[in-house]
Scaffold this motif. Structure first.
Motif, short mmCIF file in Angstrom:
data_model
loop_
_atom_site.label_atom_id
_atom_site.label_comp_id
_atom_site.label_asym_id
_atom_site.label_seq_id
_atom_site.Cartn_x
_atom_site.Cartn_y
_atom_site.Cartn_z
N GLN A 45 117.48 -45.69 43.78
CA GLN A 45 116.26 -45.34 44.51
C GLN A 45 116.09 -43.82 44.42
N ASP A 46 114.93 -43.40 43.95
CA ASP A 46 114.71 -41.98 43.70
C ASP A 46 113.36 -41.54 44.28
N ILE A 47 113.39 -40.43 45.00
CA ILE A 47 112.17 -39.90 45.61
C ILE A 47 111.25 -39.35 44.53
N LEU A 48 110.04 -39.84 44.52
CA LEU A 48 109.02 -39.35 43.60
C LEU A 48 108.20 -38.25 44.27
N VAL A 49 107.82 -38.47 45.52
CA VAL A 49 107.11 -37.47 46.33
C VAL A 49 107.73 -37.49 47.72
N ALA B 111 105.59 -37.05 36.75
CA ALA B 111 106.88 -37.71 36.97
C ALA B 111 107.50 -38.20 35.67
N THR B 112 108.81 -38.17 35.63
CA THR B 112 109.59 -38.78 34.57
C THR B 112 110.29 -40.00 35.16
N ARG B 113 110.18 -41.12 34.51
CA ARG B 113 110.76 -42.36 35.04
C ARG B 113 112.24 -42.17 35.35
N SER B 114 112.65 -42.59 36.55
CA SER B 114 114.03 -42.37 36.97
C SER B 114 115.00 -43.34 36.33
N HIS B 115 114.63 -44.62 36.20
CA HIS B 115 115.51 -45.64 35.63
C HIS B 115 114.66 -46.67 34.89
N ALA B 116 115.30 -47.37 33.93
CA ALA B 116 114.56 -48.37 33.17
C ALA B 116 115.39 -49.60 32.83
N ASP B 117 116.67 -49.62 33.20
CA ASP B 117 117.54 -50.70 32.73
C ASP B 117 118.34 -51.37 33.84
N PHE B 118 117.82 -51.34 35.08
CA PHE B 118 118.52 -51.97 36.19
C PHE B 118 117.74 -53.18 36.69
N PRO B 119 118.42 -54.12 37.37
CA PRO B 119 117.74 -55.33 37.87
C PRO B 119 116.89 -55.04 39.10
N THR B 120 116.44 -56.12 39.75
CA THR B 120 115.50 -56.02 40.86
C THR B 120 116.25 -56.21 42.18
#
Length: 229
Positions: free
Chosen positions: A84-88, A109-118
């Motif tokens: 979980q990453d703060i965007l704003v 913004a640069t996407r924080s993650h792309a390969d983790f589940p839900t």
């Protein structure tokens, strides 16, 4: 490059809007954006651009600036259990410049993650930490969007049982197909609190439209003492 929606600034800049610096914050609104592995890069771009456009739309600006007091806005991205990453960070939206500044942060913004589940339960639990840092406001609302059911870690029900979320309304933006499976899951497992609701986007291409509609509804929070009997 994820910036095209900012071209609307030339339109919105022409309107002078009131300042609410001396008024009580009426709503702490926390947006939680799904960046799990089920969201590809094109869909992520649609989410980011859609959120910027929705925030800058006349209808949503009207909701921000014509209510009884300002709104505090925060945004984070979520995916896996500990992703979980703060965007704003929390920003009190008192002027149009405040809102434009938030949209510029989103667009850059640069996407924080792309390969983790839900990990939807963890995403909801994390919101409790963010609300603990929020400015004092009359109401608190979590607006969580996603295109899948929880498939990692504890479920949303466990988050509600173990995290201090009792006074927080949780609304959902379910992104799914015509079967309504995701929408029904959000209705049954995710939303919480008086007046909580789900808006449904058939796919990510409809994200902007549905996010705008959802924000309009959330920004209509009224103070009961200001209503006529």
């Amino acid at each position: 490059m994820i910036r095209p929606a900012l071209t609307t600034l030339a339109v919105v800049a022409a309107t002078a809007l009131p300042t609410h610096a001396q008024e009580q914050c009426r709503l702490a609104l926390l947006l939680a954006m799904d960046v799990s592995a089920s969201v590809d890069e094109a869909e992520y771009a649609l989410q980011i651009n859609g959120l910027v456009s929705a925030l800058l739309s006349p209808e949503v600006q009207n909701g921000f600036f014509n209510g009884p007091g300002p709104v505090a806005l925060g945004i984070y991205e979520w995916s896996g259990r500990f992703q979980q990453d703060i965007l704003v960070d929390w920003t009190l939206i008192e002027t149009q410049e405040d809102l434009v500044g938030v949209t510029e942060q989103i667009a850059a913004a640069t996407r924080s993650h792309a390969d983790f589940p839900t990990a939807l339960g963890y995403a909801i639990g994390y919101a409790a930490e963010r609300f603990a840092e929020a400015p004092p406001c009359l109401f608190q609302t979590l607006d969580i969007s996603g295109d899948g059911q929880n498939n990692d870690g504890f479920p949303p029900a466990a988050a509600y049982e173990h995290f201090p979320l009792d006074n927080i309304t949780v609304n959902g933006l379910a992104i799914g197909g015509a079967s309504r499976e995701i929408e029904l899951y959000y209705e049954q497992e995710v939303i919480r609190g008086p007046g909580a609701f789900v808006e449904h986007a058939i796919n990510h291409e409809h994200f902007e439209e549905v996010m705008r509609r959802k924000l309009e509804r959330e920004l209509r929070v009224m103070i009961l003492g200001e209503l006529e009997p």
